[in-house]
Design a protein around this motif. Structure first.
Motif, PDB file in Angstrom:
ATOM      1  N   LEU A   1       0.830  -1.195   0.000  1.00  0.00           N
ATOM      2  CA  LEU A   1       0.000   0.000   0.000  1.00  0.00           C
ATOM      3  C   LEU A   1       0.868   1.249   0.000  1.00  0.00           C
ATOM      4  N   PRO A   2       0.355   2.371  -0.491  1.00  0.00           N
ATOM      5  CA  PRO A   2       1.144   3.600  -0.467  1.00  0.00           C
ATOM      6  C   PRO A   2       1.621   3.941   0.945  1.00  0.00           C
ATOM      7  N   TYR A   3       2.877   4.297   1.045  1.00  0.00           N
ATOM      8  CA  TYR A   3       3.490   4.629   2.337  1.00  0.00           C
ATOM      9  C   TYR A   3       3.090   6.045   2.703  1.00  0.00           C
ATOM     10  N   GLU A   4       2.660   6.220   3.958  1.00  0.00           N
ATOM     11  CA  GLU A   4       2.298   7.564   4.375  1.00  0.00           C
ATOM     12  C   GLU A   4       2.503   7.729   5.870  1.00  0.00           C
ATOM     13  N   GLY A   5       2.517   8.985   6.307  1.00  0.00           N
ATOM     14  CA  GLY A   5       2.675   9.294   7.721  1.00  0.00           C
ATOM     15  C   GLY A   5       3.986   8.767   8.261  1.00  0.00           C
ATOM     16  N   GLU A   6       3.927   8.220   9.463  1.00  0.00           N
ATOM     17  CA  GLU A   6       5.103   7.652  10.106  1.00  0.00           C
ATOM     18  C   GLU A   6       5.305   6.179   9.753  1.00  0.00           C
ATOM     19  N   GLY A   7       4.469   5.671   8.877  1.00  0.00           N
ATOM     20  CA  GLY A   7       4.619   4.289   8.451  1.00  0.00           C
ATOM     21  C   GLY A   7       4.209   3.272   9.510  1.00  0.00           C
ATOM     22  N   ARG A   8       3.274   3.629  10.379  1.00  0.00           N
ATOM     23  CA  ARG A   8       2.820   2.691  11.405  1.00  0.00           C
ATOM     24  C   ARG A   8       1.697   1.827  10.837  1.00  0.00           C
ATOM     25  N   LEU A   9       1.917   0.542  10.846  1.00  0.00           N
ATOM     26  CA  LEU A   9       0.974  -0.394  10.234  1.00  0.00           C
ATOM     27  C   LEU A   9       0.669  -1.522  11.205  1.00  0.00           C
TER      28      LEU A   9
ATOM     29  N   TRP B   1       8.234  -0.266   6.542  1.00  0.00           N
ATOM     30  CA  TRP B   1       7.153   0.081   7.455  1.00  0.00           C
ATOM     31  C   TRP B   1       7.543  -0.239   8.903  1.00  0.00           C
ATOM     32  N   ASP B   2       6.987   0.516   9.828  1.00  0.00           N
ATOM     33  CA  ASP B   2       7.019   0.172  11.247  1.00  0.00           C
ATOM     34  C   ASP B   2       5.787  -0.706  11.495  1.00  0.00           C
ATOM     35  N   ALA B   3       5.893  -1.969  11.101  1.00  0.00           N
ATOM     36  CA  ALA B   3       4.740  -2.869  11.062  1.00  0.00           C
ATOM     37  C   ALA B   3       4.738  -3.802  12.258  1.00  0.00           C
ATOM     38  N   GLU B   4       3.539  -4.062  12.768  1.00  0.00           N
ATOM     39  CA  GLU B   4       3.350  -5.037  13.835  1.00  0.00           C
ATOM     40  C   GLU B   4       2.084  -5.829  13.544  1.00  0.00           C
ATOM     41  N   GLY B   5       1.895  -6.932  14.266  1.00  0.00           N
ATOM     42  CA  GLY B   5       0.762  -7.792  13.993  1.00  0.00           C
ATOM     43  C   GLY B   5       0.050  -8.235  15.245  1.00  0.00           C
ATOM     44  N   MET B   6      -1.201  -8.686  15.058  1.00  0.00           N
ATOM     45  CA  MET B   6      -2.004  -9.198  16.155  1.00  0.00           C
ATOM     46  C   MET B   6      -2.844 -10.360  15.637  1.00  0.00           C
ATOM     47  N   ASP B   7      -2.959 -11.401  16.452  1.00  0.00           N
ATOM     48  CA  ASP B   7      -3.770 -12.558  16.082  1.00  0.00           C
ATOM     49  C   ASP B   7      -4.290 -13.205  17.350  1.00  0.00           C
ATOM     50  N   LEU B   8      -5.406 -13.921  17.215  1.00  0.00           N
ATOM     51  CA  LEU B   8      -6.029 -14.562  18.361  1.00  0.00           C
ATOM     52  C   LEU B   8      -5.454 -15.937  18.658  1.00  0.00           C
TER      53      LEU B   8
ATOM     54  N   ALA C   1      -6.026   6.538  17.577  1.00  0.00           N
ATOM     55  CA  ALA C   1      -5.423   7.375  16.526  1.00  0.00           C
ATOM     56  C   ALA C   1      -3.912   7.176  16.447  1.00  0.00           C
ATOM     57  N   HIS C   2      -3.477   5.935  16.388  1.00  0.00           N
ATOM     58  CA  HIS C   2      -2.048   5.618  16.449  1.00  0.00           C
ATOM     59  C   HIS C   2      -1.486   5.145  15.112  1.00  0.00           C
ATOM     60  N   TYR C   3      -2.258   4.437  14.316  1.00  0.00           N
ATOM     61  CA  TYR C   3      -1.742   3.787  13.107  1.00  0.00           C
ATOM     62  C   TYR C   3      -2.098   4.581  11.851  1.00  0.00           C
ATOM     63  N   ASP C   4      -1.189   4.525  10.886  1.00  0.00           N
ATOM     64  CA  ASP C   4      -1.459   5.111   9.573  1.00  0.00           C
ATOM     65  C   ASP C   4      -2.261   4.159   8.692  1.00  0.00           C
ATOM     66  N   VAL C   5      -2.042   2.860   8.878  1.00  0.00           N
ATOM     67  CA  VAL C   5      -2.715   1.836   8.072  1.00  0.00           C
ATOM     68  C   VAL C   5      -3.034   0.647   8.963  1.00  0.00           C
ATOM     69  N   VAL C   6      -4.227   0.080   8.788  1.00  0.00           N
ATOM     70  CA  VAL C   6      -4.596  -1.202   9.387  1.00  0.00           C
ATOM     71  C   VAL C   6      -4.997  -2.135   8.248  1.00  0.00           C
ATOM     72  N   THR C   7      -4.506  -3.363   8.289  1.00  0.00           N
ATOM     73  CA  THR C   7      -4.813  -4.324   7.227  1.00  0.00           C
ATOM     74  C   THR C   7      -5.528  -5.529   7.806  1.00  0.00           C
ATOM     75  N   LEU C   8      -6.485  -6.041   7.043  1.00  0.00           N
ATOM     76  CA  LEU C   8      -7.226  -7.249   7.388  1.00  0.00           C
ATOM     77  C   LEU C   8      -7.242  -8.145   6.149  1.00  0.00           C
ATOM     78  N   TRP C   9      -6.240  -9.005   6.045  1.00  0.00           N
ATOM     79  CA  TRP C   9      -6.143  -9.912   4.898  1.00  0.00           C
ATOM     80  C   TRP C   9      -6.853 -11.220   5.252  1.00  0.00           C
ATOM     81  N   HIS C  10      -8.004 -11.419   4.672  1.00  0.00           N
ATOM     82  CA  HIS C  10      -8.788 -12.636   4.948  1.00  0.00           C
ATOM     83  C   HIS C  10      -9.028 -12.808   6.445  1.00  0.00           C
ATOM     84  N   VAL C  11      -9.569 -11.772   7.047  1.00  0.00           N
ATOM     85  CA  VAL C  11      -9.836 -11.763   8.484  1.00  0.00           C
ATOM     86  C   VAL C  11     -11.306 -11.477   8.764  1.00  0.00           C
ATOM     87  N   LEU C  12     -11.873 -10.492   8.098  1.00  0.00           N
ATOM     88  CA  LEU C  12     -13.203  -9.996   8.455  1.00  0.00           C
ATOM     89  C   LEU C  12     -14.260 -11.094   8.374  1.00  0.00           C
TER      90      LEU C  12
END
Length: 337
Positions: free
Chosen positions: A131-139, A158-165, A193-204
């Motif tokens: 995805l287009p990079y923007e802000g501080e790159g928090r994903l 990206w300054d990327a992190e993840g979460m899973d159950l 109001a912390h992240y620039d991008v949130v992704t849900l790849w085959h999650v919803l």
């Protein structure tokens, strides 16, 4: 969990109302079985009589959802791989057209001349996740499993992190050095109001209350932040062709079965504006759907089509031309308060 264990402890099921309008009234849509992991029983998909949203009903109670992801579940059984940063044309295109901090951009003239070559690279199935990079790159990648996408984005700057159950999947990623946490949305204590991008790849499609999940994503996004969602599309050509043998059905793990219209409606109800839609070709879905159908019919032509890469590519291309692919990437933006 072995098959014997699954049989000894059947899933506890519950009736659920429509996630969008709250109606209980529904009409039968189809009945399927767990073709991927072999959980016993039949699972029913219904269409809301008021708004048309498709849902699995009854569906596993929340405490039993983890039982639908045995150790053999393919996404959690994969190995953690820490990729190298993008190279070649892809890296150049990310710097020049999507703002990635991987080098200095070229002149406007060079970018204009190279665009016809770079566009297919960025618009293809392997380029769209960047995805287009923007802000501080928090994903934040919610539903990250073992963290493959997190690793890919960190390698790209990206300054990327993840979460899973699923704790076992998260721990596998943590052991590889990735910043993953066990949790879910809503429910996780994440800063507003912390992240620039949130992704849900085959999650919803997997979560019990997708509307609440989208609202939780809105809360943790910065004003102007973006949400990327990919789900199987129940209005795809393949879903119509294969019915309960469609690979994207995946009951009982898929609890809500979105169409392009119902996903757009869900996003807008949560406060997002849909900015882009990108159909994604999935030849693998076609091949696996034919294999599932061959299990039912025993027909040699279904088995052959399930092995044919050419047939799968042609059919997925036809679906792409019709705008009815197995998957669609939605990019939505929160315009801010």
């Amino acid at each position: 969990m072995t098959n014997a264990d699954q049989s000894a402890a059947p899933l506890r099921m519950r009736e659920v109302p429509c996630d969008y309008c709250g109606a209980d009234e529904a009409e039968p849509y189809l009945t399927g079985r767990d073709r991927l992991c072999g959980l016993p029983g039949e699972f029913h998909v219904v269409r809301c009589a008021r708004c048309g949203l498709l849902r699995t009903n009854p569906q596993p109670v929340p405490d039993d959802l983890s039982k639908t992801y045995p150790p053999s579940y393919e996404l959690h059984a994969a190995e953690v791989d820490l990729p190298d940063p993008p190279k070649g044309l892809l890296r150049w295109a990310l710097v020049n057209y999507r703002g990635y901090p991987l080098g200095e951009p070229s002149s406007a003239l060079v970018r204009a001349l190279v665009w016809p070559v770079a566009a297919p690279k960025l618009g293809g199935r392997y380029g769209l996740p960047y995805l287009p990079y923007e802000g501080e790159g928090r994903l934040l990648d919610f539903g990250c499993s073992i963290g493959k996408y997190v690793a890919q984005m960190r390698a790209a700057g990206w300054d990327a992190e993840g979460m899973d159950l699923v704790p076992d999947a998260v721990h596998a990623g943590q052991e590889a050095g990735l910043p993953l946490t066990v949790g879910t949305l809503p429910g996780a204590d994440l800063p507003k109001a912390h992240y620039d991008v949130v992704t849900l790849w085959h999650v919803l499609e997997h979560v019990p209350e997708p509307q609440a999940t989208l609202e939780a994503c809105l809360r943790i996004l910065k004003p102007g932040g973006r949400l990327a969602v990919v789900t199987p599309m129940a209005d795809s050509l393949a879903a119509r062709w294969f019915g309960n043998a469609w690979y994207g059905l995946d009951v009982p793990r898929h609890l809500t079965h979105f169409t392009q219209a119902t996903l757009s409606r869900h996003l807008e109800a949560a406060g997002f504006e849909v900015a882009e839609r990108h159909p994604i070709r999935r030849p693998t879905f076609m091949r696996r759907s034919y294999r599932y159908r061959a299990e039912d019919t025993g027909r040699a032509r279904d088995r052959w089509r399930g092995r044919s890469r050419l047939v799968a590519r042609l059919l997925s291309h036809w679906a792409r031309c019709r705008g009815r692919t197995d998957e669609v990437l939605f990019v939505a933006r929160w315009p801010g308060p």
